[in-house]
Scaffold this motif. Sequence first.
Motif, short mmCIF file in Angstrom:
data_model
loop_
_atom_site.label_atom_id
_atom_site.label_comp_id
_atom_site.label_asym_id
_atom_site.label_seq_id
_atom_site.Cartn_x
_atom_site.Cartn_y
_atom_site.Cartn_z
N ASP A 126 35.20 32.80 56.75
CA ASP A 126 35.52 31.68 57.64
C ASP A 126 36.57 30.75 57.05
N GLU A 127 36.43 30.37 55.79
CA GLU A 127 37.33 29.36 55.21
C GLU A 127 38.35 29.92 54.22
N GLU A 128 38.20 31.19 53.83
CA GLU A 128 39.12 31.71 52.83
C GLU A 128 39.32 33.21 52.97
N LEU A 129 40.39 33.65 52.35
CA LEU A 129 40.66 35.07 52.15
C LEU A 129 40.42 35.34 50.68
N ARG A 130 39.89 36.51 50.37
CA ARG A 130 39.49 36.78 48.99
C ARG A 130 39.86 38.20 48.60
N ILE A 131 40.37 38.34 47.39
CA ILE A 131 40.66 39.64 46.79
C ILE A 131 39.73 39.79 45.60
N GLU A 132 39.03 40.92 45.53
CA GLU A 132 38.19 41.23 44.38
C GLU A 132 38.69 42.51 43.75
N VAL A 133 38.73 42.55 42.42
CA VAL A 133 39.10 43.76 41.69
C VAL A 133 37.94 44.07 40.76
N HIS A 134 37.31 45.23 40.99
CA HIS A 134 36.15 45.67 40.21
C HIS A 134 36.59 46.78 39.27
N ASP A 135 36.14 46.71 38.01
CA ASP A 135 36.35 47.82 37.09
C ASP A 135 35.09 47.98 36.24
N SER A 136 34.97 49.10 35.58
CA SER A 136 33.76 49.39 34.81
C SER A 136 33.88 49.01 33.34
N GLY A 137 34.94 48.33 32.96
CA GLY A 137 35.10 47.87 31.58
C GLY A 137 34.20 46.68 31.30
N GLU A 138 33.78 46.55 30.06
CA GLU A 138 32.87 45.47 29.68
C GLU A 138 33.59 44.21 29.21
#
Length: 155
Positions: free
Chosen positions: A88-100
């Motif tokens: 509703d109020e924002e656009l979001r980009i998420e980047v997921h990786d399996s590194g610790e």
Amino acid sequence: MASRLTNQATDAAPDLLPGTGRHRTMLFPRRRTAPRTACDFVAATLTEWGETSRLDDMRLCTSELVTNAVRHGAPVGRLVLVRVESLDEELRIEVHDSGENKPTQRVPEESPVDGRGLLIVAATADSWGVKERTGPGKCVWAAFNRITEPQGAIS
């Protein structure tokens, strides 16, 4: 055997009720071409959704976050997941990786050409952060407030 990143962003924001938001995810191999193809995915998604007011900023942050995931986050043979969300109020980009390794914003030296990615994200996005995933790795995200017209504005 270590678990691998799948096309499910299980710890990302839960799927929303119809009409309140939408999201799209895509997996990318850990390659030098991943930042460019991830930017193309984000741009195509946002254009399809009619969300182009912050497109350049979101492409820039996607490039920086995916580059970090490829160079420092995802182990060899693993994938990087990119999720685009329209809330509703924002656009979001998420980047997921399996590194610790958890990324940290640092002050780069004068001569190196690297070390500026998170500085660029912090200066471009309205907010950003890192969160743990269920399973291996982490999620680094950047959020962009929607540009809205003030009430009563004349177009």
